[in-house]
Design a protein around this motif. Structure first.
Motif, PDB file in Angstrom:
ATOM      1  N   VAL A   1       0.835  -1.200   0.000  1.00 35.77           N
ATOM      2  CA  VAL A   1       0.000   0.000   0.000  1.00 35.77           C
ATOM      3  C   VAL A   1       0.873   1.255   0.000  1.00 35.77           C
ATOM      4  N   LEU A   2       1.915   1.258   0.801  1.00 38.94           N
ATOM      5  CA  LEU A   2       2.795   2.426   0.849  1.00 38.94           C
ATOM      6  C   LEU A   2       3.511   2.643  -0.486  1.00 38.94           C
ATOM      7  N   ALA A   3       3.941   1.568  -1.143  1.00 36.92           N
ATOM      8  CA  ALA A   3       4.590   1.696  -2.450  1.00 36.92           C
ATOM      9  C   ALA A   3       3.615   2.246  -3.492  1.00 36.92           C
ATOM     10  N   LEU A   4       2.377   1.767  -3.482  1.00 38.45           N
ATOM     11  CA  LEU A   4       1.362   2.284  -4.415  1.00 38.45           C
ATOM     12  C   LEU A   4       1.054   3.752  -4.139  1.00 38.45           C
ATOM     13  N   ALA A   5       0.944   4.114  -2.870  1.00 35.80           N
ATOM     14  CA  ALA A   5       0.670   5.505  -2.517  1.00 35.80           C
ATOM     15  C   ALA A   5       1.823   6.406  -2.932  1.00 35.80           C
TER      16      ALA A   5
ATOM     17  N   VAL B   1       3.612  10.400  -9.450  1.00 33.60           N
ATOM     18  CA  VAL B   1       2.978  10.651 -10.757  1.00 33.60           C
ATOM     19  C   VAL B   1       2.128  11.915 -10.705  1.00 33.60           C
ATOM     20  N   LEU B   2       1.319  12.066  -9.664  1.00 31.50           N
ATOM     21  CA  LEU B   2       0.470  13.256  -9.557  1.00 31.50           C
ATOM     22  C   LEU B   2       1.300  14.522  -9.367  1.00 31.50           C
ATOM     23  N   ASP B   3       2.380  14.442  -8.607  1.00 37.54           N
ATOM     24  CA  ASP B   3       3.252  15.591  -8.413  1.00 37.54           C
ATOM     25  C   ASP B   3       3.879  16.016  -9.738  1.00 37.54           C
ATOM     26  N   GLY B   4       4.337  15.061 -10.514  1.00 34.73           N
ATOM     27  CA  GLY B   4       4.905  15.378 -11.818  1.00 34.73           C
ATOM     28  C   GLY B   4       3.879  15.978 -12.760  1.00 34.73           C
ATOM     29  N   ALA B   5       2.681  15.399 -12.778  1.00 33.05           N
ATOM     30  CA  ALA B   5       1.631  15.912 -13.662  1.00 33.05           C
ATOM     31  C   ALA B   5       1.222  17.325 -13.254  1.00 33.05           C
TER      32      ALA B   5
ATOM     33  N   GLY C   1       4.037   5.841  -5.354  1.00 37.09           N
ATOM     34  CA  GLY C   1       4.023   5.913  -6.811  1.00 37.09           C
ATOM     35  C   GLY C   1       2.956   6.850  -7.332  1.00 37.09           C
ATOM     36  N   THR C   2       1.773   6.786  -6.745  1.00 38.63           N
ATOM     37  CA  THR C   2       0.687   7.683  -7.140  1.00 38.63           C
ATOM     38  C   THR C   2       1.053   9.129  -6.839  1.00 38.63           C
ATOM     39  N   ALA C   3       1.652   9.382  -5.689  1.00 41.28           N
ATOM     40  CA  ALA C   3       2.042  10.749  -5.324  1.00 41.28           C
ATOM     41  C   ALA C   3       3.100  11.289  -6.278  1.00 41.28           C
TER      42      ALA C   3
END
Length: 64
Positions: free
Chosen positions: A31-35, A41-45, A37-39
């Motif tokens: 869960v922490l790795a997915l969170a 990607v969203l930060d870059g976008a 990774g999502t953060a």
């Protein structure tokens, strides 16, 4: 697809049979790795979107 779903059912059954502490130890890294990774990607976008908006705003100011 059926093979994957069968595998996933086995994982769920195995995980649900573990004690709570063991479940937490297995699930939290995933869960922490997915969170994370999502953060990332969203930060870059969001950073790229803001950069594009600044560039568009500055090019509009230069035209006027």
């Amino acid at each position: 697809m059926g093979r994957f779903l069968s595998w996933w059912d086995g994982v769920e059954l195995w995980l649900s049979g573990l004690p709570f502490i063991a479940q937490t130890a297995v699930v939290m890294p995933v869960v922490l790795a997915l969170a994370y990774g999502t953060a990332v990607v969203l930060d870059g976008a969001l950073g790229n979107g803001i950069r594009l908006l600044h560039r568009a705003r500055h090019s509009e100011e230069d035209v006027e």
